[in-house]
Design an enzyme around this catalytic site. Structure first.
Site: not given
Ligand code: F6P
Length: 341
Positions: A103, A127, A162, A169, A221, A265, A272-273
């Site tokens: 975006e 995302d 647990r 993300m 997140e 936990r 990593v994603q």
């Molecule tokens: O926009 C992609 C993204 O991976 C989001 O899911 C995440 O909030 C953000 O980028 C993290 O950004 P940065 O790598 O700048 O910490």
């Protein structure tokens, strides 16, 4: 033509596949030349370039990241930023720009197209929250990485009785959480679009233990509690004004343990994603986007983005992609609630 290519914003698996497809078809089918701009909008802003020919793109299809580098530089926030870009593109003899981004990057591309620059956009983000395209590449890979982690966490959660909380993300949109939670058999999925009720979350956890299974909570997140029910820490912002996230998993870990008494936990999957090799789906989608982007540029289009609609790649106005985000519709979330608890 001499065409500039840049990758902006958070990187994602499949960027190199787009670059390769753009260059290969651009050179071999149309005889164009390319200029690689380094590190997102920082490249055109500072005139920082690299060679981008067929040789430079050999062997990059399965490689994560981007050979061009990326950044979250916002030229609109820089004094005279747009003019600097226009001057640098002129000096380099660049006739058009292919901007691969989410975006923010495409928002800048929209502005430049408004200034008469020839720009074609390619949608990218793990995302999957860009409007006007059914999917962005990178999303499938990110979901697969999260599902692999959830599968592993199930077994250790069972051994120790647990609660395991997996933070994925998803700043504004909960697509990764929704898909990975569904595919990974999570017992609770929390997304930004739907503020959660911590009592209900704990209720699902109790129910899961009552059935002699250990619960997995998948949380995006950007998920937030219903107003006034739990406190979250304040965080900094980047040059596009986005809050730096991360931390909801830890808050939930403490809150769930305190409220239910079950040991909890958290695992934060974080970047990593975004790393490593793209899935076959993402390689194909990214390659098709690249092929259609160079076709659009060659046809003299500007201010458009290539988009996946069903199984076809179409051209849509950049403004349609950047005017609002594609969020998870409430009914899609409610569809999976039957698996909670
Ligand atoms: O926009 C992609 C993204 O991976 C989001 O899911 C995440 O909030 C953000 O980028 C993290 O950004 P940065 O790598 O700048 O910490």
């Amino acid at each position: 033509m001499r065409i500039g290519v840049l990758t902006g914003g958070g990187d994602c698996p499949g960027l190199n596949a787009v670059i390769r497809a753009v260059v290969r078809k651009g050179v071999e089918s149309y005889g164009h030349e390319f200029v690689g701009f380094r590190d997102g909008w920082k490249g055109p802003l500072e005139g920082s370039t690299m060679t981008l020919d067929v040789a430079a793109t050999r062997g990059i299809l399965p490689r994560g990241g981007t050979i061009l580098g990326s950044s979250r530089t916002n030229p609109i926030k820089v004094d005279g930023g747009i003019e600097k870009i226009e001057n640098n593109l002129d000096a380099l003899g660049v006739d058009g720009l292919i901007a691969i981004g989410g975006e923010d990057t495409l928002g800048v591309a929209t502005r430049l197209a408004g200034h008469g620059l020839r720009v074609v956009g390619v949608p990218k983000t793990i995302d999957n929250d860009l409007n006007a395209t059914d999917f962005t590449f990178g999303f499938d890979t990110a979901v697969q990485i999260a599902v692999d982690a959830i599968d592993r966490l199930h077994t250790t959660a069972e051994s120790h009785h647990r609660v395991l909380i997996v933070e994925v993300m998803g700043r504004h949109a909960g697509w990764i959480a929704l898909h990975s939670g569904l595919a990974g058999g999570a017992n609770v999925i929390l997304i930004p679009e739907r503020p959660f009720d911590i009592d209900a979350v704990c209720g699902y956890i109790e129910k899961r233990f009552a059935r002699h299974y250990a619960p997995i909570v998948v949380v995006a997140e950007g998920a937030t509690p219903k107003e006034g029910t739990m406190k979250l820490a304040d965080q900094g912002v980047d040059s596009f004004g986005h809050v730096r996230l991360g931390g909801i998993g830890q808050v939930l870990e403490m809150e769930i343990q305190a409220r239910t008494g079950y040991e909890s936990r958290q695992t934060v999957l974080g970047h990593v994603q975004r790393g490593g090799t793209p899935t076959a789906f993402d390689r194909v989608l990214a390659t098709r986007f690249g092929l259609h982007a160079i076709d659009a540029m060659n046809d003299g289009e500007s201010g458009v983005m290539v988009a996946l609609r069903g199984t076809e790649i179409e051209r849509v106005p950049l403004t349609a992609a950047t005017s609002e985000l594609k969020l998870v519709p409430l009914e899609r979330y409610e569809e999976v609630e039957v698996f909670f608890g």
